[in-house]
Motif scaffolding. Structure first.
Motif, PDB file in Angstrom:
ATOM      1  N   CYS A 225      -6.253  11.468   1.651  1.00 20.12           N
ATOM      2  CA  CYS A 225      -6.932  10.526   2.555  1.00 20.12           C
ATOM      3  C   CYS A 225      -7.988  11.241   3.387  1.00 20.12           C
TER       4      CYS A 225
ATOM      5  N   VAL B 269       3.791  14.994   1.186  1.00 20.95           N
ATOM      6  CA  VAL B 269       3.197  16.107   1.942  1.00 20.95           C
ATOM      7  C   VAL B 269       4.204  17.202   2.283  1.00 20.95           C
TER       8      VAL B 269
ATOM      9  N   CYS C 188       0.234   4.640   0.905  1.00 24.89           N
ATOM     10  CA  CYS C 188       0.841   4.664   2.243  1.00 24.89           C
ATOM     11  C   CYS C 188       0.000   4.018   3.333  1.00 24.89           C
TER      12      CYS C 188
HETATM   13  S1  SF4 Z   1      -1.347  12.458   3.155  1.00 15.68           S
HETATM   14 FE1  SF4 Z   1      -2.698  10.650   3.118  1.00 15.68          FE
HETATM   15  S2  SF4 Z   1      -3.189  10.335   0.933  1.00 15.68           S
HETATM   16 FE2  SF4 Z   1      -1.402  11.690   1.050  1.00 15.68          FE
HETATM   17  S3  SF4 Z   1       0.368  10.349   0.841  1.00 15.68           S
HETATM   18 FE3  SF4 Z   1       0.000  10.648   3.040  1.00 15.68          FE
HETATM   19  S4  SF4 Z   1      -1.337   8.958   3.660  1.00 15.68           S
HETATM   20 FE4  SF4 Z   1      -1.398   9.078   1.426  1.00 15.68          FE
END
Ligand code: SF4
Ligand code: SF4
Length: 288
Positions: A274, A221, A197
């Motif tokens: 992330c 998320v 992403c």
């Molecule tokens: S929270 Fe961070 S690591 Fe997880 S999908 Fe979203 S951007 Fe990517």
């Protein structure tokens, strides 16, 4: 102090900061109500509270270092630390009204129509110098890194802070990594051109051309809490097979979703890979 007594704004700000710190905030600051010109119409302080002058921001209640270390991410779905900042924001709003006699409204943590926040708490934290926007998305504090924020809109005139001169992101380690590898820890973990992403560049020590696949991130998320409840309920209502429907309703994900809504009550991003690799605030996540 009587609500009608003369108030020195600088003293009041110090007093509010001391109350916030004593009550668990790691940081606090003030954004001027007119610093939200970039926010969409309807999502500015004066849209929620007429004649708003200031936004008092608090931050803290980070997940514990052990939470980041745990391989069982589900435990975070039914726990929360984020609501501590919301509770503290309510306390600060009450203090402003009772002690100083001005109107005060907390920015609610949930979403309004269009699945949009009532007002961006991230924008408030950034404007108040309580942290800065990051390439990965969340506001990061230069020392503590990722934390949760709450904010109170008030008609009280308080001396405004300003955004950080040096943003927390990109960290020096990320600038060095980008020089060698053309990526940073967060982008490497979730690369937008390879199923992830996040994308962007670093120029002159600042991130530019940020790319973020919000739709893809959301699917990773928001697999718990209100969005998961809506998804599972929708699927369940479509299911014709009564036995299967029963299994769906009593499934682990549905039960955990209900726990997260009733007990954890505030959205916590459950992917956050992330953030796990972000060097900002790492020392607070590194224990024995
Ligand atoms: S929270 Fe961070 S690591 Fe997880 S999908 Fe979203 S951007 Fe990517
Ligand atoms: S890892 Fe953290 S500091 Fe580095 S670029 Fe990503 S969000 Fe910014």
């Amino acid at each position: 102090m009587s609500a009608t007594a003369e108030i020195d704004p600088a003293e009041a700000k110090e007093e509010l900061a001391a109350i916030a710190a004593k009550s668990g905030a790691l940081v606090s600051g003030v954004a001027a109500a007119d610093a939200f010109g970039e926010a969409p119409e309807g999502r500015r302080p004066g849209d929620i509270l007429p004649h708003a002058r200031s936004v008092f921001v608090i931050g803290g209640a980070q997940p514990r270092a052990g939470d980041w270390e745990s391989p069982n991410y589900q435990h975070m779905e039914v726990t929360t630390t984020a609501d501590r900042m919301q509770t503290l924001a309510l306390k600060m709003a009450r203090t402003i009204e009772d002690r100083y006699g001005y109107y005060a409204v907390c920015i609610p943590p949930g979403v309004d129509y269009g699945q949009q926040p009532f007002m961006s708490i991230a924008m408030a934290a950034d404007a108040a110098g309580c942290g800065s926007r990051s390439l990965a998305g969340p506001v990061l504090h230069p020392d503590y890194g990722f934390m949760y924020y709450g904010a109170v809109i008030t008609t009280m005139p308080l001396p405004a802070d300003k955004p950080l001169d040096t943003p927390a992101c990109p960290a020096p380690e990320c600038v060095a990594m980008y020089k060698d590898e053309k990526t940073t820890p967060c982008m490497k973990t979730c690369p937008i051109d390879d199923g992830g992403c996040l994308g962007g560049c670093i120029e002159k020590g600042r991130f530019v051309d940020r790319r973020y696949d919000a739709a893809r991130c959301t699917t990773r998320v928001q697999n718990y809490w209100v969005p998961a409840f809506q998804k599972v309920l929708h699927e369940t209502l479509q299911e014709k097979d009564k036995e299967k429907q029963k299994m769906m309703l009593y499934s682990g994900i549905f039960s955990r979703t209900l726990w997260s809504m009733t007990y954890a009550n505030v959205s916590q991003a459950q992917c956050a890979e992330c953030m796990r690799v972000c060097p900002v605030g790492y020392e607070h996540r590194n224990k024995k």
